[in-house]
Design a protein around this motif. Structure first.
Motif, PDB file in Angstrom:
ATOM      1  N   GLY A 113      -3.627  -1.256  -6.655  1.00 39.18           N
ATOM      2  CA  GLY A 113      -2.479  -1.837  -7.361  1.00 39.18           C
ATOM      3  C   GLY A 113      -2.444  -3.343  -7.419  1.00 39.18           C
ATOM      4  N   GLY A 114      -3.440  -4.025  -6.844  1.00 34.35           N
ATOM      5  CA  GLY A 114      -3.477  -5.488  -6.911  1.00 34.35           C
ATOM      6  C   GLY A 114      -2.420  -6.142  -6.040  1.00 34.35           C
ATOM      7  N   THR A 174       1.661   4.271   9.574  1.00 33.40           N
ATOM      8  CA  THR A 174       2.736   4.902   8.810  1.00 33.40           C
ATOM      9  C   THR A 174       3.070   6.285   9.356  1.00 33.40           C
ATOM     10  OG1 THR A 174       1.141   5.783   7.221  1.00 33.40           O
ATOM     11  CG2 THR A 174       2.133   3.656   6.707  1.00 33.40           C
ATOM     12  N   GLY A 175       2.189   6.842  10.191  1.00 36.55           N
ATOM     13  CA  GLY A 175       2.406   8.157  10.789  1.00 36.55           C
ATOM     14  C   GLY A 175       1.097   8.754  11.244  1.00 36.55           C
ATOM     15  N   TYR A 190       0.862  -1.179   0.000  1.00 36.89           N
ATOM     16  CA  TYR A 190       0.000   0.000   0.000  1.00 36.89           C
ATOM     17  C   TYR A 190       0.900   1.231   0.000  1.00 36.89           C
ATOM     18  CZ  TYR A 190      -4.230  -2.671   1.244  1.00 36.89           C
ATOM     19  OH  TYR A 190      -5.298  -3.528   1.232  1.00 36.89           O
ATOM     20  N   ALA A 191       0.829   2.025  -1.062  1.00 34.12           N
ATOM     21  CA  ALA A 191       1.591   3.276  -1.153  1.00 34.12           C
ATOM     22  C   ALA A 191       3.063   3.081  -0.807  1.00 34.12           C
ATOM     23  CB  ALA A 191       0.971   4.325  -0.234  1.00 34.12           C
ATOM     24  N   GLY A 192       3.639   2.006  -1.354  1.00 36.94           N
ATOM     25  CA  GLY A 192       5.055   1.727  -1.130  1.00 36.94           C
ATOM     26  C   GLY A 192       5.361   0.990   0.151  1.00 36.94           C
ATOM     27  N   ASN A 193       4.355   0.813   1.017  1.00 38.11           N
ATOM     28  CA  ASN A 193       4.555   0.090   2.277  1.00 38.11           C
ATOM     29  C   ASN A 193       4.168  -1.371   2.076  1.00 38.11           C
ATOM     30  OD1 ASN A 193       4.933  -0.483   5.026  1.00 38.11           O
ATOM     31  ND2 ASN A 193       2.780  -0.064   5.472  1.00 38.11           N
TER      32      ASN A 193
END
Length: 496
Positions: free
Chosen positions: A57-58, A412-413, A11-14
């Motif tokens: 993004g699957g 993530t924050g 998810y979003a690079g995580n």
């Protein structure tokens, strides 16, 4: 029956899943355990073809059912493959009846004069067969030992009843090959959970495979044929029946030894902080019918009982969420009922059992959710500029970071939307928001629902510390009697 091969998801690079593989045999009860945020629910969302997976993004990896690779791009495709799922967060239609929720898209119909005239073309002119559907739904609810009118609207029902409706919907399906249960017992009492576990075993004996996610490790040991343990998005181990051990599983989940906190020295006094006289609450499914109760200053007071007996209604009525009558005094001074703001201004705070609909603003950030009540009621996190009150973002961020560390909120924050958190971490945000009000009387309803064993210990230890170090009087409503016994000075059982 089912094989997941090298499933990965970001998810979003995580990266939340890292090459996860597991297999489930026919008629096997396979438990999946791990801390909140370990990736269990994301893995099940992939298996059920949930839109949130494909709109972000699957994923990579393969899913095999009955030895054949499948592409599950929607819940409909998953259901066509014989997969049923009870989600951790409810997916019911509140304006519909129990019957309509259970039978949705699988309604029973009977011919009419018009449908007979048009033959096969006239099937859309058939009439809904409510007597037959009511018989089916009543039968499956009875198999779960739930006494609930099938024609009753879902809106307003207690979360325990909603959970049974979700389970009934899946049990009513005739072509189920694999049933995924994501925290199905989290809102159930011990006796209700035992009933569900017995039903699961009967299904497995009929050849239905079950993927069971639970934080109640005692249940996992009792019911499982195999257990897979996840941590930080990876599989860290698996065990077969006969090897299962609660302590070992807990340590694998959290990567450390679990220490159960000692009961702090009680600061309970004989002084009364809250007195209720003839409290009546009109909460659907959890009505309160004349309760007289005195809470002592400085104690941890427990409220227990079966679903539907009124235990949930007490705090909801006190805090103004449902119509209430009677009288309430705090520190000898009257506090009006049916006024949530008055209850909060009187130094009371509430962590609801229904975190998504009552406790949180799902599309707002963690820091906003933590600060919002204190901002509105106490003027915290505000600064004056040119005669106007503006949000003090720096103070809000600093406080949110402190609460994230204090409660170990996995995120993530502080700017992350609460909707994107796991259920257990959403619960921690609810608690953080209540604590930000600095109450002297805190109501917590099902505080550890959907929370893993490490986080559960942390939350209960936090409540103990709040009571012992800051003198906060705490009223815990819980379906888990052992939980109440571990922290409470006194316990009241509500019945009828």
């Amino acid at each position: 029956m089912l094989e997941l091969r090298n499933i990965s998801k970001s998810y979003a690079g995580n990266k939340v899943l890292k090459d996860v593989s597991l297999s489930v045999g026919p008629g096997e009860i396979h438990s999946l355990i791990g801390e909140n945020g370990a990736g269990k629910s994301t893995l099940m969302n992939i298996l059920f073809g949930m839109p949130v997976i494909h709109t972000t993004g699957g994923f990579s990896g393969e899913i095999h059912i009955g030895g054949k690779p499948v592409n599950l791009s929607s819940p409909k495709e998953a259901m066509n493959c014989g997969i049923g799922m009870v989600h951790q967060e409810f997916v019911l239609l509140p304006g519909f009846t129990v019957l309509e929720n259970v039978k949705l898209n699988r309604e029973t119909t009977r011919p009419t004069i018009f449908s007979r005239l048009f033959g096969r073309m006239g099937t859309r002119l058939e009439k809904l067969d409510y007597p037959a559907m009511r018989k089916d739904v009543s039968s499956v609810l009875q198999s779960l030992d739930v006494s609930l009118d099938a024609m009753r609207p879902v809106r307003g029902l207690p979360v325990g009843y909603m959970q049974f409706i979700e389970i009934a919907r899946e049990l009513d399906k005739s072509k189920i090959r694999l049933l995924v249960l994501d925290e199905p017992t989290a809102v159930l009492t011990e006796s209700e959970a035992d009933t569900l576990l017995a039903a699961m075993r009967r299904l497995a004996d009929k050849g239905i495979s079950i993927l069971f996610i639970s934080h109640r490790l005692g249940e996992v040991v009792t019911i499982s044929d195999q257990v897979t343990v996840m941590r930080d998005g990876e599989v860290v181990g698996s065990m077969r029946k006969g090897e299962l051990d609660v302590q070992k599983m807990a340590e694998m989940m959290v990567g450390r030894k679990i220490e159960v906190g000692e009961r702090c020295e009680s600061c309970a006094t004989d002084d009364t902080i809250l007195s209720l006289t003839d409290l009546r609450v009109d909460m659907p499914g959890e009505p309160v019918k004349s309760v007289n109760l005195s809470i002592h200053k400085g104690e941890i007071f427990g409220i227990g009982g079966l679903a539907g007996q009124g235990k949930i209604g007490i705090a909801n009525g006190i805090m103004g969420l449902y119509p209430a009558s009677g009288s309430m005094k705090k520190n000898g001074m009257p506090v009006p009922l049916n006024d949530a703001a008055a209850a909060l201004r009187a130094g009371m705070a509430f962590v609801s059992e229904d975190r998504r609909d009552v406790g949180l603003l799902l599309d707002q950030s963690i820091e906003e959710n933590i600060a919002i009540k204190a901002m509105q009621l106490q003027g915290k996190f505000l600064k004056k500029a040119a005669g106007a009150a503006l949000t003090d973002f720096a103070a809000m961020r600093e406080h949110a970071l402190h609460m994230i560390r204090e409660l170990d909120i996995r995120c993530t924050g502080p700017e992350q939307a609460v909707r994107r958190l796991s259920g257990g971490n959403q619960q921690k945000v609810c608690i953080a928001g209540a604590l930000t009000l600095n109450p002297d009387l805190l109501f917590v309803s099902e505080p550890t629902r959907g929370i893993d064993i490490g986080a559960k210990t942390l939350v209960l230890d936090l409540l103990r510390r709040l009571n012992a170090e800051k003198g906060v009087t705490i009223v815990i409503t819980s379906s888990e009697l052992a939980e109440l016994q571990s922290v409470c000075d006194r316990i009241a059982i509500v019945y009828g």
